[in-house]
Design a protein around this motif. Structure first.
Motif, PDB file in Angstrom:
ATOM      1  N   TYR A 213     -34.421 -31.892 -13.720  1.00  0.00           N
ATOM      2  CA  TYR A 213     -33.918 -32.741 -12.631  1.00  0.00           C
ATOM      3  C   TYR A 213     -34.957 -32.784 -11.517  1.00  0.00           C
ATOM      4  CZ  TYR A 213     -29.505 -32.162 -15.061  1.00  0.00           C
ATOM      5  OH  TYR A 213     -28.535 -32.138 -16.004  1.00  0.00           O
ATOM      6  N   GLN A 214     -35.263 -34.017 -11.075  1.00  0.00           N
ATOM      7  CA  GLN A 214     -36.158 -34.186  -9.935  1.00  0.00           C
ATOM      8  C   GLN A 214     -35.343 -34.723  -8.764  1.00  0.00           C
ATOM      9  OE1 GLN A 214     -39.513 -36.876 -10.360  1.00  0.00           O
ATOM     10  NE2 GLN A 214     -40.665 -35.777  -8.805  1.00  0.00           N
ATOM     11  N   PRO A 215     -35.444 -34.072  -7.589  1.00  0.00           N
ATOM     12  CA  PRO A 215     -34.587 -34.474  -6.463  1.00  0.00           C
ATOM     13  C   PRO A 215     -34.934 -35.871  -5.937  1.00  0.00           C
ATOM     14  CG  PRO A 215     -36.199 -32.851  -5.751  1.00  0.00           C
ATOM     15  CD  PRO A 215     -36.304 -32.925  -7.250  1.00  0.00           C
ATOM     16  N   GLN A 216     -33.900 -36.568  -5.514  1.00  0.00           N
ATOM     17  CA  GLN A 216     -34.032 -37.827  -4.789  1.00  0.00           C
ATOM     18  C   GLN A 216     -33.459 -37.598  -3.400  1.00  0.00           C
ATOM     19  OE1 GLN A 216     -31.931 -40.659  -7.252  1.00  0.00           O
ATOM     20  NE2 GLN A 216     -33.747 -41.061  -8.511  1.00  0.00           N
ATOM     21  N   VAL A 217     -34.235 -37.974  -2.372  1.00  0.00           N
ATOM     22  CA  VAL A 217     -33.864 -37.602  -1.006  1.00  0.00           C
ATOM     23  C   VAL A 217     -33.670 -38.843  -0.145  1.00  0.00           C
ATOM     24  CG1 VAL A 217     -35.164 -35.458  -1.221  1.00  0.00           C
ATOM     25  CG2 VAL A 217     -36.237 -37.455  -0.157  1.00  0.00           C
ATOM     26  N   ALA A 218     -32.925 -38.627   0.953  1.00  0.00           N
ATOM     27  CA  ALA A 218     -32.718 -39.680   1.950  1.00  0.00           C
ATOM     28  C   ALA A 218     -33.750 -39.508   3.055  1.00  0.00           C
ATOM     29  CB  ALA A 218     -31.308 -39.606   2.523  1.00  0.00           C
ATOM     30  N   LEU A 219     -34.432 -40.582   3.381  1.00  0.00           N
ATOM     31  CA  LEU A 219     -35.415 -40.558   4.470  1.00  0.00           C
ATOM     32  C   LEU A 219     -34.728 -40.812   5.795  1.00  0.00           C
ATOM     33  CD1 LEU A 219     -38.279 -42.604   2.768  1.00  0.00           C
ATOM     34  CD2 LEU A 219     -38.078 -40.112   2.954  1.00  0.00           C
ATOM     35  N   PRO A 220     -35.203 -40.237   6.907  1.00  0.00           N
ATOM     36  CA  PRO A 220     -36.444 -39.435   7.011  1.00  0.00           C
ATOM     37  C   PRO A 220     -36.225 -37.929   6.859  1.00  0.00           C
ATOM     38  CG  PRO A 220     -35.652 -39.956   9.186  1.00  0.00           C
ATOM     39  CD  PRO A 220     -34.669 -40.588   8.247  1.00  0.00           C
ATOM     40  N   ALA A 221     -34.949 -37.487   6.856  1.00  0.00           N
ATOM     41  CA  ALA A 221     -34.686 -36.046   6.925  1.00  0.00           C
ATOM     42  C   ALA A 221     -35.070 -35.326   5.633  1.00  0.00           C
ATOM     43  CB  ALA A 221     -33.208 -35.803   7.246  1.00  0.00           C
ATOM     44  N   GLY A 222     -35.060 -36.021   4.522  1.00  0.00           N
ATOM     45  CA  GLY A 222     -35.379 -35.390   3.256  1.00  0.00           C
ATOM     46  C   GLY A 222     -34.208 -34.666   2.634  1.00  0.00           C
TER      47      GLY A 222
END
Length: 810
Positions: free
Chosen positions: A576-585
């Motif tokens: 699993y590779q993380p998917q993040v919300a910008l800008p906080a990560g």
């Protein structure tokens, strides 16, 4: 005028008509009325046969019932007087239709209590009609907004309408006592005769004057006077308008004209007006300031006169003439060369202008400068058919050219060649030097390939480190050997990347198409077999396709058998590779990536076994296992993670073909308890390019079930921009090739901005993959990209390590 001509007869315009008659009526004590005497004129008024009125019910029988009831009280009043009787009533003449009669009678009381009425009966139909017409004309004039008056020769008002009375403050019949001099102070009584004579002689006179209101106020007016005669008398008919209203209207019109002129002269759009002969009659400053021509040089000339021999302006003028002829609006895109800003492309809207009678008087042309839009449009179009990294044709364009070669070969019996090339050990470059170095290597490889082929050959990048060359004109294998040899020689020289020498060879598979049935897919498969044969021969060589290669794939067959066992032996697992919300990560999801823990070779990435799985059909079983495992993990994480969380799963094109994928997913979510909104299904653009009705229906059904649909690796190899609004998509995933070198590479910046802009216009979410630096993340977020994925936030991890990362992010 009618005159009496003998007893009981009236001479009128149409001849002798009964107009007056004598009669004697008796009204009995019970109210019954009989006719005692009726002369022939009376019988003619009623249209009765001689003597009928004496024997019938008399006048009552010929009167309408409602008029009898109206007449009776007046008769009773006369009896009590006794007073003379005068009344009007209608009768229905059998020939002449409805007629109005007037009865004037005096009473004579009789000894038996009856009353004898000596009467005189008159036909007043024409008078009644004239009164109705006069009343109708009066009402019509009272509804006019303009003031209307009629004066006689003596200078006195005989009629004014309601607007006149209201404007000057008079009530009822007060105007009948007024003279013109009392209302028009600058026209004294002595001068009325001369004024009346002037109107009589000229029949129409107009002048400005002052009218005085009833309370003494002065009103400026314009009078339009006309002479008319009626029954031998002369009159002045005056139409009067308050000039204050006219001046306010003129002022409003002038203000509106100034407003529209200001809009036209300050508009950034180019505005021109043409007459019916397509000659320029107006152009606004925006256009004049843009062109090298001055307004004086252009007014009165047609487009073809300004640009003789230019086909673009001949087409433009023909459209102008068509708008004049048909009245239908049209539009055209016109490239202007003679401008201060260089070549400019205008989108021009042509609209017909009409006069009050509906005749076309000319054409209004409004042009908007779309030069930048056109450049953007061309850039998007280029994305559809060219690889954004190397600027080579992509697979879509190459396929189109292959189909053309196949058509030519079938028609003329010609032959052509197709090469498939793969850079040897290119993955090692990416892993050791990074993707930016890999991109520079690919660009240099593309340049060298182009230098080795002829001008009419096509070098295309299919994706990753895979290239293809289409050679539409070849005599035999010797031509193909020569070009392949030049390629191997060119790649024998070192590549200088980031100051380091790299030696990257190439393996080439070649197909010579001579005759027989074939298609692009089959040619690629044949070239692919030949290329892998070249790799098995030690790389850095070329091999021609031969039929025996189809049976020399033992290694792939062995891998297929091992892959079938791997599924049952539990050798497959998901990273699993993380998917993040910008800008906080903050981690909001993960992409599930399949790995094969091979007993001998260790962890294998999908690029090594997925092609075999797709070719053999094992991809359906693998896909089912991946979906089921990802759904179970999504259920677990939604029990442990407070915030919304999505798991992205890649789908193969073959999972859509001859397979009930929506039904399969429905069963999986029911069995695992997973909700569709927790899953994101990633597809490739090639799936959309096929325009398969079965695929479209499956996507619609999946979307209706609640699954989000994402396009993976958007812009690489394929660019299905025309399909974005035809399929139920939720997300675009910007390929890592766009992010590498971003934002230092200005062209990539523009391409990424274009993709984000397109996604925003279509209300699609955007996620960027391959983000490696915080600067990239910040720039992407500033451009409106909300989600990101890449080594900056985490590499693909086994389940247990990803869960530790997820726990630390909570």
């Amino acid at each position: 005028m009618a005159v009496i001509d003998g007893p009981g007869e009236l001479v009128g315009p149409s001849g002798l008509l009964p107009a007056a008659a004598t009669c004697i009526l008796e009204q009995h004590p019970d109210g019954h009325v009989t006719v005692v005497h009726a002369d022939p004129a009376m019988e003619d008024m009623f249209g009765a046969e001689p003597g009928r009125l004496l024997h019938a019910a008399g006048i009552e029988a010929s009167m309408w019932p409602e008029d009898r009831r109206r007449a009776e009280p007046r008769q009773e009043t006369a009896q009590r007087g006794p007073m003379p009787l005068r009344t009007e009533f209608p009768v229905e003449h059998p020939v002449r239709g409805p007629r109005w009669l007037e009865l004037s009678a005096v009473p004579e009381p009789l000894s038996d209590g009856a009353i004898r009425w000596h009467g005189f009966l008159t036909d007043v139909t024409e008078r009644r009609q004239a009164e109705v017409q006069a009343g109708l004309v009066g009402k019509a004039l009272d509804h006019l907004a303009e003031m209307v008056s009629i004066c006689n020769a003596e200078g006195r008002f005989v009629y004014v309408n309601e607007a006149w009375r209201k404007a000057l403050g008079y009530r009822g019949e007060e105007f009948l006592n007024l003279s013109v001099a009392e209302v028009v102070p600058d026209l004294g009584s002595r001068s009325w005769a001369g004024h009346f004579r002037e109107v009589c002689e000229k029949t129409s006179v107009q002048w400005e004057t002052i009218h005085r209101t009833r309370d003494g106020h002065r009103v400026p007016v314009v009078v339009d006077a006309r002479y008319l005669e009626h029954e031998g008398c002369g009159y002045v008919l005056a139409l009067v308008r308050d000039t204050r209203l006219l001046k306010r209207t003129d002022t409003a019109l002038l203000r509106r004209e100034r407003e529209f002129r200001s809009l036209a002269e300050n508009s950034p759009d180019s505005i021109m007006r043409y007459d019916r002969d397509c000659r320029i009659v107006y152009l606004n400053p925006s256009l004049e300031n843009t062109l090298l021509f001055s307004a004086s040089d252009m007014i009165g000339r047609t487009p073809t006169e300004l640009h003789p021999g230019d086909e673009r302006f001949e087409t433009y003028e023909s459209k102008l003439r068509a708008v004049v002829a048909t009245g239908k609006a049209d539009e055209i895109e016109l490239l202007l060369q003679g401008t201060h800003k260089g070549p400019r492309l205008l989108h021009i809207r042509l609209v017909a202008e009409h006069d009050p009678d509906g005749e076309c008087t000319g054409v209004l042309a409004v042009g908007r400068d779309i030069t930048e839009v056109d450049e953007y449009r061309r850039r998007i179009q280029r994305l559809a058919f060219f690889d954004p990294l190397t600027d080579l044709p992509n697979r879509a364009l190459l396929n189109d050219r292959i189909r053309q070669c196949l058509t030519d070969a079938a028609a003329r019996g010609s032959q052509f060649g197709l090469m498939l090339l793969d850079l040897d050990r290119f993955k090692e470059v990416n892993d050791t030097l990074g993707h930016s170095a890999g991109d520079r290597l690919l660009c240099e490889a593309a340049r060298r390939l182009n230098a080795c082929v002829r001008g009419y050959d096509t070098v295309a990048r299919l994706g990753g480190d895979e290239f293809s060359i289409l050679l539409p004109v070849v005599r035999d294998r010797g031509d193909l050997r020569a070009i392949a040899g030049r390629i191997l020689e060119a790649f024998g020289e070192a590549f200088i990347v980031e100051g380091k020498e790299l030696f990257v060879s190439v393996s080439i598979g070649i197909v010579l198409h001579m005759e027989g049935q074939c298609d692009a897919d089959r040619l690629f498969k044949q070239a692919d077999l030949a290329m892998y044969h070249a790799k098995r021969q030690g790389r850095n060589n070329f091999q021609f396709y031969a039929e025996e290669l189809a049976v020399q794939v033992s290694d792939r067959t062995a891998m297929e058998g091992a892959l079938r066992k791997a599924l049952g032996n539990g050798e497959l697992e998901l990273y699993y590779q993380p998917q993040v919300a910008l800008p906080a990560g903050r981690i909001v999801g993960a992409e599930a990536l399949l790995r094969w823990r091979h007993p001998q070779e260790g962890i294998m990435t999908p690029d090594r076994f997925i092609p075999i799985a797709e070719e053999t059909g094992l991809i359906r079983d693998l896909g089912h296992w991946v979906l089921t495992t990802a759904c179970r993990r999504a259920v677990y994480w939604h029990r442990t993670v407070d915030s919304p969380f999505k798991v992205a799963v890649n789908l193969s094109t073959r999972q859509f073909v001859r397979n009930d994928l929506p039904g399969e997913l429905q069963r999986i979510v029911q069995d695992t308890g997973c909700r569709p909104e927790w899953l994101e299904l990633e597809i490739t653009e090639s799936l959309l390019l096929g325009n398969d009705a079965e695929v479209g229906a499956a996507l619609e059904e999946l979307h209706d079930m609640g699954f989000a649909i994402s396009i993976d690796d958007f812009g690489t190899g394929y660019s299905a921009l025309s399909y974005l609004n035809r399929f139920p998509l939720d997300q675009i995933k910007i390929d890592r090739s766009f992010i590498q070198g971003f934002p230092a590479d200005r062209e990539k910046v523009e391409l990424v901005k274009a993709i984000i802009s397109i996604a925003g216009a279509l209300q699609l979410e955007v996620i960027a993959e391959g983000v490696e630096t915080s600067h990239q993340a910040e720039y992407l977020h500033a451009q409106g990209c909300r989600l990101a994925q890449g080594h900056l936030f985490g590499r693909p991890l086994p389940q247990d390590r990803f869960e530790r990362l997820l726990a630390g992010n909570a």
